[in-house]
Design a protein around this motif. Structure first.
Motif, short mmCIF file in Angstrom:
data_model
loop_
_atom_site.label_atom_id
_atom_site.label_comp_id
_atom_site.label_asym_id
_atom_site.label_seq_id
_atom_site.Cartn_x
_atom_site.Cartn_y
_atom_site.Cartn_z
N ARG A 199 -5.25 -10.16 -5.42
CA ARG A 199 -4.76 -9.97 -6.32
C ARG A 199 -3.16 -10.03 -5.83
O ARG A 199 -2.21 -10.34 -5.39
CB ARG A 199 -4.29 -9.95 -7.57
CG ARG A 199 -5.30 -10.71 -8.92
CD ARG A 199 -4.31 -12.10 -9.12
NE ARG A 199 -4.90 -12.28 -10.16
CZ ARG A 199 -5.11 -13.90 -10.17
NH1 ARG A 199 -3.68 -14.77 -9.82
NH2 ARG A 199 -5.40 -14.30 -11.68
N LEU A 200 -3.82 -8.52 -4.77
CA LEU A 200 -2.21 -7.94 -3.69
C LEU A 200 -2.20 -8.83 -2.58
O LEU A 200 -1.66 -9.14 -2.28
CB LEU A 200 -3.11 -6.96 -3.64
CG LEU A 200 -3.26 -5.56 -4.57
CD1 LEU A 200 -3.74 -4.54 -3.93
CD2 LEU A 200 -1.90 -5.42 -4.55
N GLY B 17 -3.93 -3.53 -12.47
CA GLY B 17 -4.68 -5.48 -12.75
C GLY B 17 -4.66 -5.46 -11.30
O GLY B 17 -5.31 -7.25 -11.52
N PHE B 18 -4.19 -5.00 -10.66
CA PHE B 18 -4.34 -6.71 -9.06
C PHE B 18 -5.38 -5.85 -8.70
O PHE B 18 -5.65 -4.52 -8.28
CB PHE B 18 -2.21 -5.96 -8.36
CG PHE B 18 -1.45 -6.01 -8.92
CD1 PHE B 18 -1.06 -7.60 -8.50
CD2 PHE B 18 -1.28 -5.81 -9.98
CE1 PHE B 18 -0.27 -8.56 -9.20
CE2 PHE B 18 -0.22 -6.40 -10.20
CZ PHE B 18 0.03 -7.92 -9.91
N ASP B 19 -6.42 -6.59 -8.29
CA ASP B 19 -8.00 -6.44 -7.67
C ASP B 19 -7.35 -6.43 -5.78
O ASP B 19 -5.69 -6.59 -5.86
CB ASP B 19 -8.86 -6.60 -7.11
CG ASP B 19 -8.89 -8.25 -7.82
OD1 ASP B 19 -8.11 -8.78 -7.31
OD2 ASP B 19 -9.65 -9.10 -7.82
N GLY B 20 -8.46 -6.55 -4.53
CA GLY B 20 -7.63 -7.32 -3.12
C GLY B 20 -7.40 -8.18 -2.97
O GLY B 20 -6.18 -8.16 -3.22
N ARG C 67 -1.01 -7.79 -15.34
CA ARG C 67 -1.44 -6.84 -16.33
C ARG C 67 -2.09 -7.35 -17.31
O ARG C 67 -2.67 -6.74 -18.23
CB ARG C 67 -0.61 -5.78 -16.59
CG ARG C 67 -1.30 -4.51 -17.49
CD ARG C 67 -0.07 -3.42 -17.76
NE ARG C 67 0.04 -2.73 -16.47
CZ ARG C 67 0.64 -1.71 -16.31
NH1 ARG C 67 1.73 -1.34 -17.00
NH2 ARG C 67 0.71 -0.98 -14.68
N ASP D 148 0.87 -1.13 0.04
CA ASP D 148 -0.09 0.61 0.23
C ASP D 148 1.04 0.89 -0.45
O ASP D 148 0.19 2.35 -0.44
CB ASP D 148 -1.14 -0.59 1.02
CG ASP D 148 -2.48 -1.15 1.02
OD1 ASP D 148 -2.01 -1.47 -0.20
OD2 ASP D 148 -3.09 -1.18 1.92
N ASP E 9 0.24 2.12 -9.34
CA ASP E 9 -1.55 1.95 -9.31
C ASP E 9 -1.56 0.78 -9.21
O ASP E 9 -2.11 0.08 -10.44
CB ASP E 9 -1.96 3.26 -10.85
CG ASP E 9 -3.42 3.51 -10.08
OD1 ASP E 9 -3.69 2.37 -9.52
OD2 ASP E 9 -3.66 4.58 -10.67
N TRP E 10 -1.86 -0.23 -8.29
CA TRP E 10 -1.85 -1.76 -8.44
C TRP E 10 -3.53 -2.01 -9.17
O TRP E 10 -3.71 -3.15 -10.15
CB TRP E 10 -2.30 -1.91 -6.94
CG TRP E 10 -0.98 -2.44 -6.56
CD1 TRP E 10 -0.65 -0.94 -5.14
CD2 TRP E 10 0.17 -2.76 -6.56
NE1 TRP E 10 0.66 -1.09 -4.81
CE2 TRP E 10 1.48 -2.07 -5.58
CE3 TRP E 10 0.57 -3.97 -7.77
CZ2 TRP E 10 2.33 -3.05 -5.82
CZ3 TRP E 10 1.66 -4.13 -7.41
CH2 TRP E 10 2.69 -3.78 -6.37
N GLU E 11 -4.14 -1.01 -8.70
CA GLU E 11 -5.87 -1.41 -9.39
C GLU E 11 -5.21 -0.33 -11.23
O GLU E 11 -5.63 -1.68 -11.77
CB GLU E 11 -6.95 -0.41 -9.20
CG GLU E 11 -8.17 -0.61 -9.76
CD GLU E 11 -9.75 0.10 -9.11
OE1 GLU E 11 -9.63 0.61 -9.86
OE2 GLU E 11 -8.83 0.81 -7.64
N ARG E 12 -4.93 0.09 -11.54
CA ARG E 12 -4.51 0.46 -13.03
C ARG E 12 -3.89 -0.88 -13.86
O ARG E 12 -4.29 -1.28 -14.69
CB ARG E 12 -3.27 0.98 -13.10
CG ARG E 12 -3.84 1.89 -14.65
CD ARG E 12 -3.28 3.40 -15.13
NE ARG E 12 -3.28 4.10 -15.95
CZ ARG E 12 -1.97 4.41 -16.15
NH1 ARG E 12 -1.45 5.06 -15.44
NH2 ARG E 12 -1.83 4.45 -17.75
#
Length: 159
Positions: free
Chosen positions: A103-104, A98-101, A148, A88, A93-96
């Motif tokens: 995947r993180l 391709g990482f959702d919660g 990604r 965090d 920009d994890w969401e951009r």
């Protein structure tokens, strides 16, 4: 003291955990300009491995001689929360990317397992500096970069 902690290892773990905020700040400052997910993960793992021997608290837990006592806890809720706090703070920009919660959370687990492996057995000779980063770039970065690509491909099929 043993009324509060089950044993000396539990006391060491509690002490080290209270110092993790300082380590997170230092790591975040080191990574503050890296926005590529794969590059950030590689440098985050490498920096952590190189900083552990000098960190007087975390090294109590994560040195080859002591790692066995804490190996089973590498995927504990506390360790996963610590790892998530690290991600965090990355400038990614994890969401951009391709990482959702979910995947993180998986990425955190993977990173912790890699750090654990290098701590338990640093290799012969141990990799440091460019050699460590080259190894991680070859074997870890493609998996991170693939998220990604997978997200883009699935997006192309639906659109």
């Amino acid at each position: 003291m043993y009324r509060y902690f089950a044993n000396a290892d539990a006391l060491l773990a509690a002490t080290a955990l209270t110092e993790t905020g300082r380590f997170l700040d230092v790591l975040a400052a080191h990574l503050d300009r890296i926005t590529d997910p794969a590059d950030a993960v590689v440098e985050g793992i490498a920096y952590t491995l190189e900083a552990l021997p000098q960190d007087r608290y975390l090294s109590l837990l994560l040195t080859p001689g002591r790692a066995g006592a804490f190996s089973v806890a590498v995927t504990s809720d506390a360790a996963l929360a610590f790892g998530r706090a690290i991600l965090d703070r990355f400038a990614v920009d994890w969401e951009r990317a391709g990482f959702d919660g979910a995947r993180l959370d998986e990425l955190v687990e993977h990173m912790l397992r890699i750090v654990q492996s290098f701590v338990v057995d640093p290799g012969r000779p141990p990799r440091r500096g460019p050699a460590l980063r080259d190894y991680l770039s070859t074997w870890v970065a493609p998996g991170v970069a693939g998220i990604r690509s997978a997200g883009t491909e699935s997006g192309d099929r639906t659109g």
